[in-house]
Design an enzyme around this catalytic site. Sequence first.
Site, PDB file in Angstrom:
ATOM      1  N   SER A 220     -63.885 -31.116 -62.033  1.00  0.00           N
ATOM      2  CA  SER A 220     -63.606 -30.126 -60.898  1.00  0.00           C
ATOM      3  C   SER A 220     -62.843 -29.244 -61.451  1.00  0.00           C
ATOM      4  O   SER A 220     -62.461 -29.371 -62.599  1.00  0.00           O
ATOM      5  CB  SER A 220     -63.215 -30.977 -59.677  1.00  0.00           C
ATOM      6  OG  SER A 220     -62.315 -31.909 -59.909  1.00  0.00           O
TER       7      SER A 220
ATOM      8  N   LYS B  12     -67.753 -37.514 -69.319  1.00  0.00           N
ATOM      9  CA  LYS B  12     -66.672 -37.295 -68.352  1.00  0.00           C
ATOM     10  C   LYS B  12     -67.610 -37.453 -67.127  1.00  0.00           C
ATOM     11  O   LYS B  12     -68.831 -36.890 -66.841  1.00  0.00           O
ATOM     12  CB  LYS B  12     -66.188 -36.125 -68.234  1.00  0.00           C
ATOM     13  CG  LYS B  12     -64.978 -35.982 -67.320  1.00  0.00           C
ATOM     14  CD  LYS B  12     -64.119 -34.740 -67.705  1.00  0.00           C
ATOM     15  CE  LYS B  12     -63.401 -34.274 -66.197  1.00  0.00           C
ATOM     16  NZ  LYS B  12     -61.838 -34.700 -66.373  1.00  0.00           N
TER      17      LYS B  12
ATOM     18  N   GLY C 285     -52.652 -35.110 -69.703  1.00  0.00           N
ATOM     19  CA  GLY C 285     -53.131 -34.816 -71.154  1.00  0.00           C
ATOM     20  C   GLY C 285     -54.118 -35.348 -71.552  1.00  0.00           C
ATOM     21  O   GLY C 285     -54.683 -35.760 -72.781  1.00  0.00           O
TER      22      GLY C 285
ATOM     23  N   ASP D  77     -62.571 -29.117 -69.899  1.00  0.00           N
ATOM     24  CA  ASP D  77     -62.225 -30.130 -70.289  1.00  0.00           C
ATOM     25  C   ASP D  77     -63.344 -30.719 -71.338  1.00  0.00           C
ATOM     26  O   ASP D  77     -63.072 -30.990 -72.465  1.00  0.00           O
ATOM     27  CB  ASP D  77     -62.303 -31.489 -69.189  1.00  0.00           C
ATOM     28  CG  ASP D  77     -60.974 -31.109 -68.575  1.00  0.00           C
ATOM     29  OD1 ASP D  77     -60.160 -30.306 -68.533  1.00  0.00           O
ATOM     30  OD2 ASP D  77     -60.895 -32.298 -67.647  1.00  0.00           O
TER      31      ASP D  77
END
Length: 247
Positions: free
Chosen positions: A41, A37, A14, A55
């Site tokens: 991947s 970030k 999470g 993400d």
Amino acid sequence: MFAFGITATDTEMGKTIVTGSLAAALKERGYNTGVCKPVASGCVRLADGKLISTDAEFSMACAHMEGAMQSEVVPYVLEPALAPAEASKIVGVTLEPQVMLETCKKMIMSNEATVVEGVGGISAPLTDDFLVRDFFHALHIPIIIVVKAILCNVNHAVLTAEYAKNHGLKVLGFIVNSWNEEIAGDLEKSNLYYYEKLTGLPILGKLPTLPAELMTHPDSKKIANIVEKNIDMNKIIAVAGGENTNE
Ligand SMILES: Nc1ncnc2c1ncn2[C@@H]1O[C@H](COP(=O)(O)OP(=O)(O)OP(=O)(O)O)[C@@H](O)[C@H]1O
Ligand SMILES: [Mg+2]
């Protein structure tokens, strides 16, 4: 200006949901908020060949960064769903720690608050010689560990916290993800007790499972409401070195 990193006891715990949720809360408190970030991947390839980090997409939407380029948030996007060190070898991309650091430093410098999502767990290899712990260390930012009240997670939480501290990182505490007060029994409640007792670190909040519609269409106001009810944002801002706009 302040920033903190989000790591977890495992992949899929999470980190992204917590990163986005905290960014939404910071945004709704009035901070100019960024997310970043070092590398993503398991990215999705679109019909035009472009790779998308889901993400980055989620946390950018939570922080209202629709206008920002994905490359300003995450400098490397890789298709194989493996640790970046290995995924990059498969596709023949050389990952430069300096590029990861510069991208995130730029995001931190240009915002009042920045939430930095790690990759996998705290010792995941970004390159063979540059691990997630090195990334956070080089950024000089404290970290929060995302945990889940499931079997064996106390062990993983203690190992993550001890390892991070041994490598010179400041750990602010834990956020328990996917918490459901109504069904919490001995396992869940004892996890909460042992996270704190065995590490001396605080639980900064317990994030419930977000409604499906917020996962697909992140609404920062609604997400921030959930965060403010369940996570101690005043404490996070204070320990991360921010000026509290709500006090
Ligand atoms: N609080 C939550 N509410 C709803 N769904 C959640 C929540 N937390 C996690 N999930 C679900 O679990 C999945 C994994 O969560 P997430 O992507 O945040 O993990 P991660 O730690 O960032 O994984 P990775 O290591 O791949 O980056 C999400 O796609 C989402 O479906
Ligand atoms: Mg993630």
